[in-house]
Design an enzyme around this catalytic site. Structure first.
Site, short mmCIF file in Angstrom:
data_model
loop_
_atom_site.label_atom_id
_atom_site.label_comp_id
_atom_site.label_asym_id
_atom_site.label_seq_id
_atom_site.Cartn_x
_atom_site.Cartn_y
_atom_site.Cartn_z
CB ILE A 130 -0.96 -0.02 1.20
CG1 ILE A 130 -2.03 -1.11 1.02
CG2 ILE A 130 -1.62 1.35 1.40
CD1 ILE A 130 -2.85 -1.39 2.27
CG ASP B 110 13.49 -0.36 13.76
OD1 ASP B 110 12.25 -0.22 13.82
OD2 ASP B 110 14.12 -1.17 14.47
CG ASN C 213 1.35 2.32 4.40
OD1 ASN C 213 0.20 1.89 4.34
ND2 ASN C 213 2.39 1.63 3.96
CB SER D 164 -6.92 -2.44 9.69
OG SER D 164 -7.49 -3.70 9.37
CE1 TYR E 75 -2.43 -5.20 11.07
CE2 TYR E 75 -4.76 -5.70 10.73
CZ TYR E 75 -3.60 -5.04 10.34
OH TYR E 75 -3.61 -4.24 9.23
CE LYS F 12 -2.84 -1.45 11.15
NZ LYS F 12 -2.02 -0.36 10.59
#
Length: 257
Positions: A25, A62, A89, A141, A154, A158
């Site tokens: 993306i 990083d 992103n 997300s 996850y 998000k």
């Protein structure tokens, strides 16, 4: 990509920084920003810039390292000559239920997906405050707003990104900086590709992922990029504190079968 053409490009003269812009993306977003006329720099953990993309600058960093982030943002802003658009992103995935990830994995994912976004934003804010078109778009997300199986860690990361973004929007609106999120569904990215490769039956797993999105396929990286650039554009100047789902109807539609 958009239908913008040379000589009539909506982002001419604007300067953008994309994290995680070397693949997926992020790379699609960098390309769309360039297509619409922006100058673009990228920060990514990859050792070198993606080929075939005319970037103004690239920094390998990083985002769990604050000093590296500050140096990378400074390098990008210097190469661009300022900053108008920040696309946060960069992120990593995680699988499993609530009992499947140990404390170290929780810390790692939250450090990248949430605190990493904080590091980049606070380093970029001085330059964004000098812009007449300051905009931040955070890649979130659909996992932030829909319960997905085997995505507890996850989803938690998000969900934090969504709340973080809304609070940032409230804090920064007085500075003329807009903050929005894009919430992709399951997108056809290298990370999903790796998950499919590890599945016992990759074809069946892909079919299952496609079927849970009402339009019957994975979301493309380019579709997500188009939404990100739409929110970043000055044409969206009255849009802030908003999340835009790009998920084939996964969040809002309940189809009869």
């Amino acid at each position: 990509m958009s239908q913008a053409t040379q000589g009539n490009r909506p982002l001419d003269g604007l300067r953008a920084l994309v994290t995680g812009g070397a693949s997926g993306i992020g790379l699609a977003t960098a390309r769309e920003l360039l297509w619409q006329g922006a100058s673009v720099a990228v920060i990514d953990a990859a050792p070198s810039a993606p080929e075939g993309v005319e970037l103004a600058g690239f920094a390998s960093a990083d985002i769990t390292d604050d000093a590296a982030v500050r140096a990378g943002v400074e390098q990008a802003v210097g190469a661009l000559g300022g900053l108008d658009i920040l696309v946060n992103n960069a992120g990593i995935g995680a699988q499993g239920g609530v009992e499947d990830n140990d404390d170290d994995e929780w810390r790692r994912v939250l450090d990248v997906n949430v605190i990493g976004m904080v590091r980049v934003t606070r380093a970029a804010l001085p330059a964004l405050r000098r812009s007449d078109h300051g905009a931040i778009v955070n890649t979130c997300s659909i996992a932030a707003t829909a319960g997905l199986p085997q995505r507890v860690l996850y989803s938690a990361s998000k969900g934090a990104v969504l709340s973080l973004s809304q609070a940032m929007a409230a804090d920064l609106v007085a500075d003329g900086i807009r903050v929005n999120t894009v919430n992709p569904g399951t997108a056809d990215t290298p990370w999903i590709g790796r998950l499919l490769d590890r599945a016992d039956d990759p074809a069946a797993e892909r079919t299952a992922l496609e079927a849970r999105q009402p339009h019957g396929r994975l979301v493309s990286a380019e579709e997500v990029a188009a939404a990100i650039v739409f929110l970043a554009s000055p044409a969206s100047g009255s849009t802030t504190g908003t999340s835009l789902a790009v998920d084939g109807g996964m969040q809002g539609l309940r189809l009869r079968k």
